[in-house]
Design an enzyme around this catalytic site. Structure first.
Site, mmCIF file in Angstrom:
data_model
loop_
_atom_site.group_PDB
_atom_site.id
_atom_site.type_symbol
_atom_site.label_atom_id
_atom_site.label_comp_id
_atom_site.label_asym_id
_atom_site.label_seq_id
_atom_site.Cartn_x
_atom_site.Cartn_y
_atom_site.Cartn_z
ATOM 1 N N HIS A 233 -8.019 15.152 1.884
ATOM 2 C CA HIS A 233 -7.005 15.109 2.942
ATOM 3 C C HIS A 233 -5.932 16.188 2.784
ATOM 4 O O HIS A 233 -4.735 15.919 2.721
ATOM 5 C CB HIS A 233 -6.430 13.719 3.195
ATOM 6 N N HIS B 147 -7.622 -0.791 -4.976
ATOM 7 C CA HIS B 147 -6.970 0.065 -3.965
ATOM 8 C C HIS B 147 -7.913 0.205 -2.775
ATOM 9 O O HIS B 147 -9.102 0.454 -2.936
ATOM 10 C CB HIS B 147 -6.689 1.412 -4.633
ATOM 11 N N GLU C 40 -7.996 2.458 -0.310
ATOM 12 C CA GLU C 40 -8.358 3.761 0.257
ATOM 13 C C GLU C 40 -9.868 3.986 0.114
ATOM 14 O O GLU C 40 -10.493 3.593 -0.871
ATOM 15 C CB GLU C 40 -7.550 4.893 -0.403
ATOM 16 N N ASP D 90 -11.946 6.191 -0.609
ATOM 17 C CA ASP D 90 -12.661 6.823 -1.725
ATOM 18 C C ASP D 90 -13.024 5.795 -2.807
ATOM 19 O O ASP D 90 -13.850 6.087 -3.676
ATOM 20 C CB ASP D 90 -11.879 8.003 -2.315
ATOM 21 N N HIS E 250 -0.431 4.539 -5.082
ATOM 22 C CA HIS E 250 0.406 5.206 -4.111
ATOM 23 C C HIS E 250 0.316 4.578 -2.712
ATOM 24 O O HIS E 250 0.859 5.155 -1.749
ATOM 25 C CB HIS E 250 0.034 6.704 -4.043
ATOM 26 N N ASP F 62 -5.719 5.102 -9.097
ATOM 27 C CA ASP F 62 -5.346 6.510 -8.880
ATOM 28 C C ASP F 62 -4.378 7.036 -9.950
ATOM 29 O O ASP F 62 -4.358 8.244 -10.231
ATOM 30 C CB ASP F 62 -4.697 6.678 -7.498
ATOM 31 N N TYR G 112 -2.659 16.568 -9.267
ATOM 32 C CA TYR G 112 -2.901 15.275 -8.621
ATOM 33 C C TYR G 112 -1.569 14.555 -8.366
ATOM 34 O O TYR G 112 -1.316 14.052 -7.268
ATOM 35 C CB TYR G 112 -3.807 14.416 -9.515
ATOM 36 N N HIS H 10 -10.289 8.443 -10.800
ATOM 37 C CA HIS H 10 -10.767 9.817 -10.573
ATOM 38 C C HIS H 10 -10.744 10.579 -11.894
ATOM 39 O O HIS H 10 -9.772 10.480 -12.657
ATOM 40 C CB HIS H 10 -9.853 10.586 -9.610
#
Ligand code: FEO
Length: 392
Positions: free
Chosen positions: A22, A76, A78, A80, A142, A161, A189, A220
């Protein structure tokens, strides 16, 4: 098969081709880390992106029949990390999704499915057999739904994250690749993903300081397992969350006919001669995700642009918009540039700097068309001011 500890495995997917997350430039690709814990109730910690689902499921099948999975912890929402849950549930339809209250809300909005949710709060414990998982909500690190999972018996923090890096590799550990690489990627990051949330990061650090942590498994990139490496990344997060930076100057500019470039390079040479650590970044060659990384590391940010139709160049406008979202704090700013017939657009640059959180050290320095030697020398007072502000 990647064994983390006895009966704990990495079963994620490696995204070698990812080049944009993104808007964040990711030249090293990324990984989406998923961890399988074998116990009486086999549990998966986080899933992967949708297009990595078969890679993850294949890795799980090398260890157990996915139908045996009882819990999928979704730290999380999100995509991904949640994108592959729908596909995975075809293999383990009775598995419960363990998530925060905001996680349940987010997953329902994303997938519109009637999954079996087990909603947890900070301090809740999930017994999976010989092991117990403890959950810590970490809102806005986040997303509002974000949480971490702690496995006390093995001293592992599954931090999602937090402490992650966009870095694809066959190696799984920081110490296999090198601390410098891991810290550089973790820095980028943090600057691009976590920077606005310093206060929330400090709360998380306050919670984990009392935990025995031998391994940090982020969602990640590489896993932190050496005590010194863990100390380094936690200390770095502390520094970044407090918006501390080094006595460095960053000059960021774009140019049309090299006049703003002349000013940028004059400033660079003068600051360099003073022995000040200074870096020059041209927005025609530097990606804004790298620029904001250096902004996070620098105390003084000098921003230069010429005027185009009474506005800053679109490259500078893009950086300013990005900075307004990331809100670097505790940094000084200075604006400069060349113009043809109107300086009105520089007001927009100055107000953008202030909206992004920079404290301007003085009025900007704006020069009509091409600067001559005397006009360039007018930047010397800015150099003196920078020396004073940085106390160097
Ligand atoms: Fe890696 Fe916020 O997702």
């Amino acid at each position: 098969m990647h064994k983390i500890k006895e009966n704990i495995f990495w079963v994620g997917s490696i995204d070698w081709d990812l080049r944009n997350f993104h808007g964040y430039d990711t030249p090293s690709g990324s990984t989406y880390n998923s961890y399988l814990i074998l116990d009486e109730k086999p549990t998966l910690i986080d899933a992967v992106k949708s297009y990595g689902s078969q890679e993850m499921i294949t890795r799980i099948k090398e260890i157990i029949d996915p139908a045996k999975i009882q819990y999928i912890v979704s730290n999380h929402t999100e995509m991904d990390h949640s994108g592959a849950i729908d596909e995975l549930l075809k293999y383990c339809p009775n598995a419960q999704i363990v998530c925060s209250p905001k996680g349940e809300e987010g997953l329902k909005r994303h997938f519109k499915k009637n999954w079996k949710f087990k909603v947890v709060q900070t301090g809740d414990v999930l017994d999976i057999g010989k092991r117990k998982l403890k959950f810590f909500l970490m809102p806005m690190v986040h997303w509002p739904d974000s949480m971490a999972t702690y496995l006390e018996s093995d001293a592992i923090l599954f931090s999602n994250d937090a402490f992650g890096q966009h870095y694809a590799s066959s190696e799984r550990y920081v110490d296999e690749v090198g601390l410098d690489i891991a810290i550089a990627e973790a820095t980028k990051y943090y600057a691009n993903i976590v920077l606005p949330f310093g206060a929330q990061v400090l709360k998380v650090l306050d919670v984990i300081k009392d935990l025995k942590i031998e391994t940090i498994c982020p969602s990640h990139g590489l896993i932190w397992r050496k005590p010194d490496d863990i100390k380094k990344i936690v200390a770095s997060y502390q520094k970044w969350a407090l918006y501390q930076s080094d006595k460095k100057v960053l000059i960021v500019y774009d140019t049309m006919w090299h006049s703003t470039e002349m000013m940028a390079k004059y400033l660079f040479t003068a600051l360099d001669k003073e022995g000040i650590s200074v870096k020059l970044m041209n927005l025609q060659t530097a990606h804004i995700s790298d620029v904001v990384t250096d902004i996070m590391l620098s105390q003084m940010i000098l921003l230069g642009t010429p005027m185009l139709n009474n506005h800053m160049l679109p490259s500078m406008a893009s950086l300013m918009m990005y900075m307004k979202g990331l809100k670097p704090k505790n940094r000084y700013g200075f604006t400069f540039g060349s113009y043809g017939w109107s300086t009105v657009g520089f007001k927009e640059l100055e107000s953008s700097c202030q909206e992004a959180g920079l404290e301007l050290i003085s009025d900007g320095n704006y020069i009509k068309f091409i600067p001559d030697a005397e006009e360039l020398k007018s930047l010397d007072k800015t150099v003196s001011l920078i020396k004073n502000k940085l106390n160097v």
